[in-house]
Design an enzyme around this catalytic site. Structure first.
Site, PDB file in Angstrom:
ATOM      1  N   LYS A  69      -2.105   5.210  10.445  1.00 35.67           N
ATOM      2  CA  LYS A  69      -0.802   5.866  10.342  1.00 35.67           C
ATOM      3  C   LYS A  69      -0.936   7.377  10.457  1.00 35.67           C
ATOM      4  CE  LYS A  69       1.200   2.194   7.490  1.00 35.67           C
ATOM      5  NZ  LYS A  69       1.747   1.843   6.154  1.00 35.67           N
ATOM      6  N   CYS A  86      -0.723   6.994   4.148  1.00 35.03           N
ATOM      7  CA  CYS A  86      -1.022   6.152   2.987  1.00 35.03           C
ATOM      8  C   CYS A  86      -0.673   4.698   3.284  1.00 35.03           C
ATOM      9  CB  CYS A  86      -0.210   6.597   1.764  1.00 35.03           C
ATOM     10  SG  CYS A  86      -0.583   8.237   1.139  1.00 35.03           S
ATOM     11  N   ASP A  87      -1.399   3.792   2.654  1.00 37.88           N
ATOM     12  CA  ASP A  87      -1.053   2.380   2.742  1.00 37.88           C
ATOM     13  C   ASP A  87      -1.563   1.675   1.493  1.00 37.88           C
ATOM     14  OD1 ASP A  87       0.031   0.289   4.831  1.00 37.88           O
ATOM     15  OD2 ASP A  87      -1.643  -0.651   3.767  1.00 37.88           O
ATOM     16  N   SER A  88      -0.772   0.739   0.990  1.00 39.99           N
ATOM     17  CA  SER A  88      -1.138   0.024  -0.236  1.00 39.99           C
ATOM     18  C   SER A  88      -1.220  -1.472   0.009  1.00 39.99           C
ATOM     19  CB  SER A  88      -0.116   0.297  -1.343  1.00 39.99           C
ATOM     20  OG  SER A  88      -0.040   1.663  -1.666  1.00 39.99           O
TER      21      SER A  88
END
Length: 220
Positions: A69, A86-88
């Protein structure tokens, strides 16, 4: 590691995420980013990485997607700035869980989660796209923050009502700690900001690596 600058000149931040919770977390910390949403195909990115490197650890999936991203948005940015992706994902029984595909999956997920604990991993990737004469380093770096989350023994009726709100379908792990799902989280071990989707302590460390002080980031 470069020492954070003592300059009071604001350093712009681009957030490569459409998450309202991440934006709210930054704003609460006094940081006003520009939001640019990437067009990354998450399933394709993970599949490509698995084909190249084999099975990935849940924490690595979060970091992989955060980097994808960040890099996608950095390629579009024309101004001197830092770009954060960010990624969760939620790890439960060693499996990776992102956003549920539909209400049925969200209900099943909660039946597995209730009364148990999972680990919420949030990958953070930062690119320094500042011009050299503005202190830019050209660095690209990232890290993952992980927080253990303990879930309540929710009833079938509570699961049904929660899923009906639509909230679980919009978030990684099918829960929030700062929204309607907060009543179903009995405790956390680690940074609570990370469960919302962005670890402020980790972000502070990453920007320090490129010589940026916390109180100039995204200010002004």
């Amino acid at each position: 590691m470069p020492h954070p600058t003592s300059s009071t000149t604001p350093v712009a931040l681009v957030l490569a995420s459409q998450s309202p919770a991440r934006l709210a977390t930054l704003r609460a910390a006094g940081i006003e980013p520009q939001v640019v949403v990437s067009d990354v195909d998450e399933e394709a990115a993970v599949a490509q990485a698995r084909a190249a490197y084999g099975e990935l650890e849940p924490a690595d999936v979060a970091l992989l997607l955060a980097r994808a991203k960040c890099e996608a948005v950095a390629s579009q940015v024309e101004t001197s700035t830092l770009v954060l992706g960010c990624d969760s994902v939620l790890e439960l029984d060693g499996e990776v869980h992102g956003k549920p595909a539909d209400a049925a999956e969200a209900r099943e997920r909660w039946r597995r989660m209730r009364g148990r604990s999972g680990v919420l991993h949030t990958g953070h990737w930062l690119r320094d796209e500042r011009d050299e004469d503005e202190g830019g380093t050209g660095a690209t770096l990232g890290a993952t923050a992980s927080t253990t989350v303990h879930f309540a023994e929710v009833t079938d009726d509570e699961i049904e009502a929660y899923v009906a709100t639509g909230e679980p379908l919009r978030v990684a792990g099918a829960f929030t700690v700062d929204g309607l799902g907060g009543a179903f989280v009995t405790g956390i071990e680690g940074d609570h900001h990370n469960v919302v989707g962005l670890s402020l302590p980790l972000l502070r460390e990453l920007v320090a690596e490129v010589g940026v002080g916390w109180f100039v980031l995204g200010r002004g």
